[in-house]
Design a protein around this motif. Structure first.
Motif: not given
Lengths: 181, 191
Positions: A66-69, A115
Motif C-alpha cells: 500500500r502506497y509503495g510500502r 486498500d
C-alpha cells in the motif's frame, strides 16, 4: 344490557390495542434489510444486485502493498478472506459485507486490510457486468464454521435484501496469504 | 348549619388534606430517589493498574503509565498508558471510545491535557477499529506540556450509556457519558 355491551366494546378495543402494541415491530427491526439465506455455491439475488460466494481462505497473517510500502498484518484470531462474484441490477453500486459469526456477532470488513488489491470497499459493480472482489475479516477462529457472509447494497440496504451467503467448505489455515496486484 | 355538621366537614377535609400531602410526598421522594440513582457519582471510584473498567462499548484494563522520551528530536516528552481493550458489543466498533470520542482523560494539577494518540501495539498503526472477542493491547500517548513538573496525574474513565429503545424513536442508541472510574498515580520513569 346497553351498559354491559358498552363495557364489552371498551374491553375488546383495549385488548385489540394491546395486541397491536405487542406485535408491532420496533424501530430496530423495521430499519433492517430483509434477510435472504443463500445455499453454498448458489447465486443469491437481491432487488439491486446478485452475488455468489466463490471462495474462502483462512490465514494467520496477510501481506499486501500500500502506497509503495510492503505491509504484513498479524492477528490473535484469524484472517478470513471471502471471494465473491457480483453484479448490479439496474444501477451501478457498491456493496458492503459483514461476517455474521457462529455466535451471531457481526464482524465488519477489517480496516487493517484497507486498500488491498480487488478489495470490496473500493469496488463498483455495474449492471450486467460480473465483477470479482475480496472481503477480508479479522475474527476468532470459532466464529468461522457456522457463520455466513452478509452482503448488502452500500446505499439503500433498508428496502433491499441482505444476502446471507453460506460459505463453501472450510479450507486449511495458511500461515500467510499475499495479495498481489 | 349545625355545630356537629361543621365539625364533621372540617374533620373530613383535614383527613383528605393529610392523605393528599402524604401521597404527594411519597411521589416526590420516589422521583428524587430515581434522580439520585441516575445521577453520575461526584467522585467515581478509584481503580488500580490491572483492574478492568467497563466503558460501555469496550472494557479497558490500564496496565502501566510511563514517561517516555520524545519520538523525534525537538518534540516534547510523552506520557504513555499501556492498556488492554476488549470490545463488549456484538459488532465491530469504529467508535472505540464512543462518539464523540471520550478516551481516558488525563489531568495534572487540575489541568486537563489534550486527547491522546492511540496506537495498536501489534503494528504501531493508529487504532481505527475493534472487533468483538479480539482483545488488543494499545498505547495511549499524551504529549507532555512544557510547563509540567513530573508528579502525580489522574486519569478519568467515562462510560457511555446504551439504551435498547430510546425515548425518541424507540431505537437502540448510545447516549450520555458518565465518569465511572479514576486512577491516580505517578508515572514510571519520572525523575
Amino acid at each position: 344490557m346497553i351498559r354491559a355491551g358498552s363495557i364489552a366494546l371498551v374491553l375488546a378495543g383495549a385488548a385489540l390495542l394491546g395486541a397491536m402494541m405487542q406485535t408491532a415491530p420496533d424501530y430496530n427491526s423495521v430499519v433492517q434489510p430483509f434477510p435472504n439465506a443463500v445455499a453454498a455455491g448458489a447465486t443469491g439475488e437481491a432487488r439491486s444486485f446478485r452475488a455468489r460466494f466463490t471462495g474462502l481462505r483462512l490465514a494467520d497473517r496477510i501481506a499486501f502493498r500500500r502506497y509503495g510500502r510492503d505491509l504484513v498484518r498479524a492477528s490473535d484470531g484469524v484472517f478470513l478472506i471471502a471471494e465473491i462474484e457480483a453484479e448490479a441490477i439496474g444501477i451501478s453500486q457498491r456493496l458492503d459485507a459483514v461476517w455474521q459469526g457462529a455466535s451471531g456477532r457481526r464482524y465488519a470488513l477489517s480496516r487493517r486490510a484497507e486498500d488491498i488489491p480487488r478489495g470490496l470497499e473500493s469496488r463498483w459493480f455495474q449492471p450486467g457486468l460480473g465483477n470479482h472482489a475480496v472481503a477480508v475479516f479479522e475474527l476468532p477462529e470459532d466464529e468461522v464454521a457456522g457463520g455466513a457472509l452478509v452482503l448488502t447494497g452500500s446505499f439503500t440496504a433498508v428496502f433491499d435484501s441482505a444476502l446471507h451467503l453460506a460459505p463453501p467448505a472450510l479450507p486449511e489455515r495458511q500461515p500467510i496469504i499475499r495479495f498481489e496486484p | 348549619m349545625t355545630e356537629t355538621r361543621r365539625t364533621s366537614l372540617f374533620r373530613r377535609l383535614r383527613l383528605r388534606l393529610a392523605a393528599s400531602i402524604g401521597v404527594a410526598a411519597a411521589v416526590l421522594v420516589g422521583l428524587w430517589l430515581q434522580v439520585e440513582e441516575a445521577r453520575a457519582p461526584r467522585d467515581p471510584p478509584e481503580v488500580a493498574a490491572g483492574e478492568p473498567v467497563d466503558l460501555g462499548r469496550v472494557e479497558i484494563t490500564p496496565l502501566a503509565l510511563t514517561l517516555a522520551p520524545p519520538r523525534r528530536e525537538g518534540e516534547p516528552e510523552r506520557l504513555l498508558l499501556r492498556a488492554r481493550l476488549l470490545n463488549l458489543t456484538g459488532e465491530s466498533q469504529v467508535a472505540v471510545f464512543g462518539f464523540p470520542p471520550h478516551p481516558p482523560a488525563l489531568a495534572a494539577g487540575g489541568v486537563a491535557w489534550p486527547e491522546p494518540e492511540i496506537t495498536l501495539d501489534r503494528d504501531g498503526e493508529l487504532l481505527v477499529q475493534l472487533h468483538p472477542r479480539l482483545a488488543e493491547r494499545v498505547t495511549l500517548a499524551w504529549q507532555v506540556p512544557p510547563d509540567w513538573q513530573p508528579g502525580p496525574v489522574s486519569l478519568t474513565f467515562h462510560r457511555q450509556t446504551f439504551k435498547l429503545r430510546d425515548n425518541l424513536y424507540g431505537k437502540a442508541s448510545w447516549l450520555l457519558f458518565q465518569p465511572v472510574a479514576r486512577m491516580s498515580m505517578v508515572p514510571e520513569g519520572a525523575p
